[in-house]
Design an enzyme around this catalytic site. Structure first.
Site, PDB file in Angstrom:
ATOM      1  N   CYS A  49      12.581 -36.165 -69.039  1.00 34.85           N
ATOM      2  CA  CYS A  49      13.504 -37.170 -69.567  1.00 34.85           C
ATOM      3  C   CYS A  49      12.882 -38.575 -69.469  1.00 34.85           C
ATOM      4  CB  CYS A  49      14.862 -37.068 -68.890  1.00 34.85           C
ATOM      5  SG  CYS A  49      16.178 -37.660 -69.975  1.00 34.85           S
ATOM      6  N   HIS A  52      16.331 -31.776 -69.484  1.00 32.38           N
ATOM      7  CA  HIS A  52      16.244 -31.560 -68.038  1.00 32.38           C
ATOM      8  C   HIS A  52      16.083 -30.068 -67.723  1.00 32.38           C
ATOM      9  CE1 HIS A  52      17.259 -35.608 -66.559  1.00 32.38           C
ATOM     10  NE2 HIS A  52      17.965 -35.713 -67.665  1.00 32.38           N
ATOM     11  N   GLU A  95      15.154 -28.745 -65.129  1.00 30.68           N
ATOM     12  CA  GLU A  95      15.478 -28.413 -63.728  1.00 30.68           C
ATOM     13  C   GLU A  95      16.874 -27.814 -63.560  1.00 30.68           C
ATOM     14  OE1 GLU A  95      15.264 -31.465 -64.985  1.00 30.68           O
ATOM     15  OE2 GLU A  95      16.508 -32.929 -63.935  1.00 30.68           O
TER      16      GLU A  95
END
Ligand code: GLN
Length: 534
Positions: free
Chosen positions: A382, A510, A512
């Site tokens: 990001c 993202h 994650e």
């Protein structure tokens, strides 16, 4: 009928209620039940989206774009079940719904009150997860019993359990049994007091999960059972884990927590197989391929929870490659004060995570430059992708002063900019690209090698975008656009050619939030692999 488990916390905060709830959910799922998790947060913000990470830690984003508490990250990582907008309610959201309804005349002239209206709205939130295909909903109440703010939530679960009956609802209380060094003893009194507080509002816990540093002896369990009015078998020890949080479900399974819960809910107990989870924990604790050191260059580094999912995903990448991942946490402003060379020397990989605001930006850009010039694997996420693009524009393409319009609205080269439609919106709350968006991965790229598929979905949380108008010049100088949004044509992944850099990959989304211990996210897996020099 959907059954419910209500999780409360006693004595102190930070007991790991979220981890406990997630671990129990995993065990129930493995016993064949479909489980959903939910967190109720007693603060007044409508959601944590606008809070500083220093206040709240990371904001976790769901597939449907809810900005939520980081406990939902534990829920998803442990159970691999997607959370949704219904998985996190705050006092602010509850009140805002009630007030909106009051303004619309929805209460037909009645006086609107905490009891019954706020409590009813909370019950509605809890029941919003009930469905034919959901066997058990686990609801975690944030905060600690005794807090003024949590009272309406506790009243709501008391009422709900009264309505559905004890065979369909269970109260699980997570409490602390501290070890007093001077006396050399574990103390049960704080737990007794916290249970007595719960009882005073009409809740008698069915199961006590006792967080402790030292094992509970039989005498402690007997005492807790007697004074807390809980079956002796349902006094469960949750000792600090030796190595990793992923041991928690295994420790709880050894004490048959899941069996007791299933029996109490009148359901059938089938077998439990945790062999893959055990193998995963074993790899994490005893990796075969040594260690790597990854620098995470962020702005909220001093607070561990700010980048929770990033650290977990790096760990997953390590598990997938059977290597231990050590993280060097670097405050980006520190790079501005010293130098990237001094702070990043010796690391095997550099990761710049997401973020907002211009503090520390030049430090992050310097970290990208260091990784690019020294051919150290780089992973930008990001804001970390936006910094990579800015650095590439400035130092490879000669676009002096290139920047994101977020940090320099007057820049000659706004390589990262707001989309035209967004420029017109003045309410910042409404302008974020949130949640799942489709992305098409381009063949013959590092991204494709990682994903091994073209059509993917990833979660977003940002306002600014890679500026399509300036794309040509960056591509001329070798930047590859390896992920594109099919709807908008927006750039989602960029990377450098393998002949220019061993591993330089950055994404606007993202990843994650989609990494799991048993299924590392492909981009994390490949980044760790590259950092191992493989
Ligand atoms: N601040 C940037 C934006 O709004 C990046 C956001 C992020 O990293 N999550 O686009």
């Amino acid at each position: 009928m959907t059954k419910h488990i209500f999780v409360t916390g006693g004595v102190v905060s930070s007991l790991g209620k979220g981890l406990t709830a997630a671990s129990v959910a995993l065990l129930l799922k493995r016993r064949g039940y479909s489980v959903k998790l939910q967190k109720l947060d007693p603060y007044l913000n409508v959601d944590p989206g606008t809070m500083s990470p220093y206040q709240h830690g990371e904001v976790y984003v769901t597939v449907d774009g809810a900005e939520t508490d980081l406990d939902l990250g534990h829920y998803e990582r442990f159970t691999d079940v997607d959370c949704t907008q219904e998985s996190n309610y705050t006092t602010g959201r509850i009140y805002s719904n009630v007030i909106q309804r009051e303004r619309e005349g929805g209460y037909l002239g009645k006086t609107v009150q905490v009891i019954p209206h706020i409590v009813d709205e909370i019950k509605k939130g809890i029941k919003s997860l009930d469905a034919d295909d959901v066997d058990i909903v686990i609801t975690e109440i944030g905060g600690t019993v005794g807090d003024i703010e949590s009272l309406p939530f506790l009243e709501a679960i008391r009422e709900l359990r009264q309505e559905i009956g004890p065979e369909n609802g269970i109260f699980m209380h997570v409490t602390l049994v501290p070890y007093i060094k001077a006396a050399g003893e574990l103390k049960t009194k704080p737990s007794q007091q916290s249970v007595s507080l719960l009882r005073s509002i009409g809740i008698i816990p069915d199961i006590l999960i006792c967080r402790c540093e030292h094992s509970l002896e039989e005498e402690h369990k007997a005492k807790l059972a007697l004074f807390c009015n809980v079956d002796r078998d349902l006094i469960i020890e949750e000792k600090d884990v030796a190595n990793t949080i992923y041991e928690v479900p295994l420790d709880l399974a050894k004490q048959d927590v899941d069996v007791y819960l299933i029996e109490k809910l009148g359901l059938h107990v089938s077998s439990l197989d945790m062999s893959d989870w055990e193998a995963m924990v074993d790899t994490l604790v005893n990796p075969e391929n040594g260690e790597v050191e990854i620098a995470v260059v962020g702005k909220y580094i001093s607070l561990q929870d700010s980048y929770k999912s990033i650290y977990e995903s790096l760990t997953h990448g390590g598990i997938a490659n059977s290597v231990k991942v050590n993280v060097r946490m670097i405050e980006s402003e520190e790079i501005e004060r010293k130098s990237a060379e001094e702070l990043l020397k010796g690391v095997d990989g550099v990761l710049v995570p997401g973020g907002f605001g211009d503090r520390g930006i030049e430090g992050k850009i310097a970290a990208v430059k260091f990784a690019r010039e020294n051919k150290i694997p780089y992973f930008g996420i990001c804001l970390g992708m936006q910094c990579a693009v800015i650095e590439f524009a400035r130092n490879v393409c000669g676009m002096e002063g290139a920047n994101s319009a977020e940090f320099d609205p007057e820049t000659k080269y706004p390589v990262i900019d707001l989309m035209e439609e967004q420029k017109k919106i003045t309410n910042m709350g409404g302008t974020m690209r949130l949640g799942h968006w489709d992305c098409q991965v381009q063949k013959d790229t590092k991204a494709y090698a990682a994903y091994d598929e073209i059509d993917i979905k990833e979660r977003h949380r940002h306002r600014y975008e890679f500026n399509d108008e300036l794309k040509g010049k960056l591509q001329e100088h070798g930047l590859i656009i390896s992920g594109i949004s099919p709807e908008s044509g927006l750039t989602e992944i960029v990377e450098m050619k393998p002949e220019d850099h061993p591993h330089f990959v950055a994404c606007q989304f993202h990843p994650e939030f989609q990494s799991r211990p048993l299924k590392a996210h492909p981009l994390f897996k490949e980044f760790i692999k590259a950092s191992m020099g493989v």
